[in-house]
Motif scaffolding. Structure first.
Motif, PDB file in Angstrom:
ATOM      1  N   LYS A 138     -41.100  -1.577 -22.933  1.00 29.30           N
ATOM      2  CA  LYS A 138     -40.313  -1.944 -24.117  1.00 29.30           C
ATOM      3  C   LYS A 138     -40.990  -1.434 -25.379  1.00 29.30           C
ATOM      4  O   LYS A 138     -40.331  -0.921 -26.284  1.00 29.30           O
ATOM      5  CB  LYS A 138     -40.137  -3.467 -24.187  1.00 29.30           C
ATOM      6  N   GLU A 139     -42.326  -1.567 -25.441  1.00 26.10           N
ATOM      7  CA  GLU A 139     -43.045  -1.106 -26.626  1.00 26.10           C
ATOM      8  C   GLU A 139     -42.938   0.413 -26.780  1.00 26.10           C
ATOM      9  O   GLU A 139     -42.624   0.912 -27.861  1.00 26.10           O
ATOM     10  CB  GLU A 139     -44.527  -1.509 -26.547  1.00 26.10           C
ATOM     11  N   LEU A 140     -43.179   1.145 -25.702  1.00 26.45           N
ATOM     12  CA  LEU A 140     -43.127   2.608 -25.784  1.00 26.45           C
ATOM     13  C   LEU A 140     -41.704   3.097 -26.059  1.00 26.45           C
ATOM     14  O   LEU A 140     -41.517   4.089 -26.773  1.00 26.45           O
ATOM     15  CB  LEU A 140     -43.715   3.235 -24.521  1.00 26.45           C
ATOM     16  N   ASP A 141     -40.695   2.403 -25.533  1.00 30.93           N
ATOM     17  CA  ASP A 141     -39.304   2.747 -25.860  1.00 30.93           C
ATOM     18  C   ASP A 141     -39.016   2.504 -27.345  1.00 30.93           C
ATOM     19  O   ASP A 141     -38.377   3.330 -28.005  1.00 30.93           O
ATOM     20  CB  ASP A 141     -38.323   1.915 -25.020  1.00 30.93           C
ATOM     21  N   ALA A 142     -39.486   1.367 -27.862  1.00 31.19           N
ATOM     22  CA  ALA A 142     -39.245   1.030 -29.272  1.00 31.19           C
ATOM     23  C   ALA A 142     -39.915   2.056 -30.190  1.00 31.19           C
ATOM     24  O   ALA A 142     -39.327   2.488 -31.183  1.00 31.19           O
ATOM     25  CB  ALA A 142     -39.764  -0.378 -29.577  1.00 31.19           C
ATOM     26  N   ILE A 143     -41.136   2.448 -29.851  1.00 33.68           N
ATOM     27  CA  ILE A 143     -41.833   3.459 -30.653  1.00 33.68           C
ATOM     28  C   ILE A 143     -41.115   4.800 -30.527  1.00 33.68           C
ATOM     29  O   ILE A 143     -40.954   5.521 -31.515  1.00 33.68           O
ATOM     30  CB  ILE A 143     -43.316   3.570 -30.228  1.00 33.68           C
ATOM     31  N   ASN A 144     -40.655   5.121 -29.325  1.00 31.44           N
ATOM     32  CA  ASN A 144     -39.968   6.394 -29.100  1.00 31.44           C
ATOM     33  C   ASN A 144     -38.757   6.551 -30.028  1.00 31.44           C
ATOM     34  O   ASN A 144     -38.468   7.646 -30.499  1.00 31.44           O
ATOM     35  CB  ASN A 144     -39.551   6.526 -27.637  1.00 31.44           C
ATOM     36  N   ASP A 145     -38.064   5.445 -30.296  1.00 35.23           N
ATOM     37  CA  ASP A 145     -36.883   5.484 -31.165  1.00 35.23           C
ATOM     38  C   ASP A 145     -37.212   5.936 -32.581  1.00 35.23           C
ATOM     39  O   ASP A 145     -36.355   6.476 -33.272  1.00 35.23           O
ATOM     40  CB  ASP A 145     -36.212   4.096 -31.230  1.00 35.23           C
ATOM     41  N   VAL A 146     -38.443   5.686 -33.042  1.00 39.70           N
ATOM     42  CA  VAL A 146     -38.817   6.003 -34.431  1.00 39.70           C
ATOM     43  C   VAL A 146     -39.972   7.003 -34.510  1.00 39.70           C
ATOM     44  O   VAL A 146     -40.424   7.354 -35.598  1.00 39.70           O
ATOM     45  CB  VAL A 146     -39.212   4.704 -35.193  1.00 39.70           C
ATOM     46  N   TYR A 147     -40.414   7.490 -33.342  1.00 38.73           N
ATOM     47  CA  TYR A 147     -41.622   8.336 -33.273  1.00 38.73           C
ATOM     48  C   TYR A 147     -41.507   9.604 -34.120  1.00 38.73           C
ATOM     49  O   TYR A 147     -42.443   9.957 -34.836  1.00 38.73           O
ATOM     50  CB  TYR A 147     -41.919   8.668 -31.814  1.00 38.73           C
ATOM     51  N   SER A 148     -40.358  10.278 -34.079  1.00 34.40           N
ATOM     52  CA  SER A 148     -40.237  11.528 -34.843  1.00 34.40           C
ATOM     53  C   SER A 148     -40.355  11.259 -36.342  1.00 34.40           C
ATOM     54  O   SER A 148     -40.968  12.039 -37.073  1.00 34.40           O
ATOM     55  CB  SER A 148     -38.934  12.250 -34.514  1.00 34.40           C
ATOM     56  N   GLU A 149     -39.812  10.127 -36.808  1.00 29.99           N
ATOM     57  CA  GLU A 149     -39.947   9.770 -38.225  1.00 29.99           C
ATOM     58  C   GLU A 149     -41.413   9.469 -38.552  1.00 29.99           C
ATOM     59  O   GLU A 149     -41.916   9.879 -39.599  1.00 29.99           O
ATOM     60  CB  GLU A 149     -39.077   8.554 -38.558  1.00 29.99           C
ATOM     61  N   TRP A 150     -42.082   8.739 -37.673  1.00 38.89           N
ATOM     62  CA  TRP A 150     -43.496   8.431 -37.887  1.00 38.89           C
ATOM     63  C   TRP A 150     -44.299   9.724 -38.005  1.00 38.89           C
ATOM     64  O   TRP A 150     -45.164   9.850 -38.856  1.00 38.89           O
ATOM     65  CB  TRP A 150     -44.051   7.614 -36.725  1.00 38.89           C
ATOM     66  N   GLN A 151     -44.011  10.685 -37.111  1.00 37.11           N
ATOM     67  CA  GLN A 151     -44.753  11.949 -37.119  1.00 37.11           C
ATOM     68  C   GLN A 151     -44.502  12.725 -38.407  1.00 37.11           C
ATOM     69  O   GLN A 151     -45.429  13.283 -38.987  1.00 37.11           O
ATOM     70  CB  GLN A 151     -44.360  12.801 -35.911  1.00 37.11           C
ATOM     71  N   GLU A 152     -43.240  12.754 -38.851  1.00 39.44           N
ATOM     72  CA  GLU A 152     -42.919  13.459 -40.096  1.00 39.44           C
ATOM     73  C   GLU A 152     -43.685  12.866 -41.269  1.00 39.44           C
ATOM     74  O   GLU A 152     -44.200  13.591 -42.109  1.00 39.44           O
ATOM     75  CB  GLU A 152     -41.418  13.365 -40.385  1.00 39.44           C
ATOM     76  N   GLU A 153     -43.734  11.534 -41.337  1.00 37.35           N
ATOM     77  CA  GLU A 153     -44.346  10.864 -42.477  1.00 37.35           C
ATOM     78  C   GLU A 153     -45.878  10.883 -42.436  1.00 37.35           C
ATOM     79  O   GLU A 153     -46.518  10.978 -43.472  1.00 37.35           O
ATOM     80  CB  GLU A 153     -43.876   9.409 -42.564  1.00 37.35           C
ATOM     81  N   THR A 154     -46.470  10.741 -41.246  1.00 38.58           N
ATOM     82  CA  THR A 154     -47.926  10.520 -41.186  1.00 38.58           C
ATOM     83  C   THR A 154     -48.665  11.501 -40.288  1.00 38.58           C
ATOM     84  O   THR A 154     -49.884  11.451 -40.211  1.00 38.58           O
ATOM     85  CB  THR A 154     -48.227   9.098 -40.644  1.00 38.58           C
ATOM     86  N   ASN A 155     -47.939  12.346 -39.547  1.00 36.93           N
ATOM     87  CA  ASN A 155     -48.557  13.283 -38.600  1.00 36.93           C
ATOM     88  C   ASN A 155     -49.256  12.557 -37.447  1.00 36.93           C
ATOM     89  O   ASN A 155     -50.137  13.107 -36.797  1.00 36.93           O
ATOM     90  CB  ASN A 155     -49.535  14.227 -39.333  1.00 36.93           C
ATOM     91  N   VAL A 156     -48.904  11.295 -37.221  1.00 34.58           N
ATOM     92  CA  VAL A 156     -49.528  10.505 -36.155  1.00 34.58           C
ATOM     93  C   VAL A 156     -49.191  11.100 -34.792  1.00 34.58           C
ATOM     94  O   VAL A 156     -48.159  11.745 -34.623  1.00 34.58           O
ATOM     95  CB  VAL A 156     -49.086   9.020 -36.234  1.00 34.58           C
ATOM     96  N   GLU A 157     -50.092  10.878 -33.842  1.00 30.30           N
ATOM     97  CA  GLU A 157     -49.871  11.321 -32.465  1.00 30.30           C
ATOM     98  C   GLU A 157     -50.076  10.112 -31.569  1.00 30.30           C
ATOM     99  O   GLU A 157     -50.969   9.304 -31.802  1.00 30.30           O
ATOM    100  CB  GLU A 157     -50.906  12.397 -32.134  1.00 30.30           C
ATOM    101  N   LEU A 158     -49.235   9.966 -30.541  1.00 27.93           N
ATOM    102  CA  LEU A 158     -49.396   8.858 -29.613  1.00 27.93           C
ATOM    103  C   LEU A 158     -49.801   9.399 -28.252  1.00 27.93           C
ATOM    104  O   LEU A 158     -49.182  10.316 -27.738  1.00 27.93           O
ATOM    105  CB  LEU A 158     -48.099   8.041 -29.484  1.00 27.93           C
ATOM    106  N   ILE A 159     -50.876   8.827 -27.724  1.00 24.07           N
ATOM    107  CA  ILE A 159     -51.336   9.150 -26.375  1.00 24.07           C
ATOM    108  C   ILE A 159     -51.102   7.909 -25.525  1.00 24.07           C
ATOM    109  O   ILE A 159     -51.676   6.850 -25.789  1.00 24.07           O
ATOM    110  CB  ILE A 159     -52.824   9.552 -26.374  1.00 24.07           C
ATOM    111  N   ALA A 160     -50.232   8.034 -24.534  1.00 24.79           N
ATOM    112  CA  ALA A 160     -49.916   6.914 -23.650  1.00 24.79           C
ATOM    113  C   ALA A 160     -50.762   7.066 -22.391  1.00 24.79           C
ATOM    114  O   ALA A 160     -50.617   8.031 -21.652  1.00 24.79           O
ATOM    115  CB  ALA A 160     -48.429   6.909 -23.323  1.00 24.79           C
ATOM    116  N   VAL A 161     -51.681   6.117 -22.191  1.00 24.00           N
ATOM    117  CA  VAL A 161     -52.606   6.177 -21.060  1.00 24.00           C
ATOM    118  C   VAL A 161     -52.124   5.214 -19.978  1.00 24.00           C
ATOM    119  O   VAL A 161     -52.163   3.996 -20.152  1.00 24.00           O
ATOM    120  CB  VAL A 161     -54.040   5.803 -21.498  1.00 24.00           C
TER     121      VAL A 161
END
Length: 139
Positions: A40-63
């Motif tokens: 649920k958490e990774l799905d919720a982040i996935n919905d907004v991930y591209s916006e997060w990347q545009e704004e902050t250049n953040v990268e998510l590593i799912a282990v």
């Protein structure tokens, strides 16, 4: 971050320190295929991930902390979800142990190879708090 060797979904090897050693903020999320709150958490982040990347250049590593019995489910699951994350495998739970994580999901924010935020568990809306931390450390 501890120095732990990980496996990529293609069978390659990478040390988690090298994976998070970036000029930008990195989110590391420990998860498993059998962990409903993790998905649920990774799905919720996935919905907004591209916006997060545009704004902050953040990268998510799912282990994934799936073990030898369940690790074969990881690739079909991420392909089905369409997650645009770097996926690493911690089948021996070396990283999980090194971080002293008792449960998943465990979400970390890494800045300059240091853990600056740590959150365990997931409830709807927790991704908003996570993003506030990402923005704070991205400045």
């Amino acid at each position: 971050m501890p120095s732990v060797n990980m496996t990529t979904t293609n069978g390659g090897k990478i040390n988690i320190q090298d994976a998070v050693n970036k000029d930008h903020v990195v989110i590391v999320s420990l998860w498993a295929t059998w962990c409903v709150p993790c998905l649920k958490e990774l799905d919720a982040i996935n919905d907004v991930y591209s916006e997060w990347q545009e704004e902050t250049n953040v990268e998510l590593i799912a282990v994934s902390v799936d073990d030898g019995r369940t690790v074969k489910r990881v690739k079909p699951l991420i392909n089905g979800k369409g997650w645009d994350y770097t996926i690493l495998l911690d089948t021996n739970n070396d990283l999980k142990r090194a971080l002293g994580a008792s449960t998943v999901p465990l979400t970390l924010v890494i800045k300059d190879n240091k853990i600056v935020y740590r959150h365990s568990g997931y409830s709807p809306g927790a991704e908003d708090e996570l993003y506030e931390k990402v923005k704070e450390y991205s400045k």
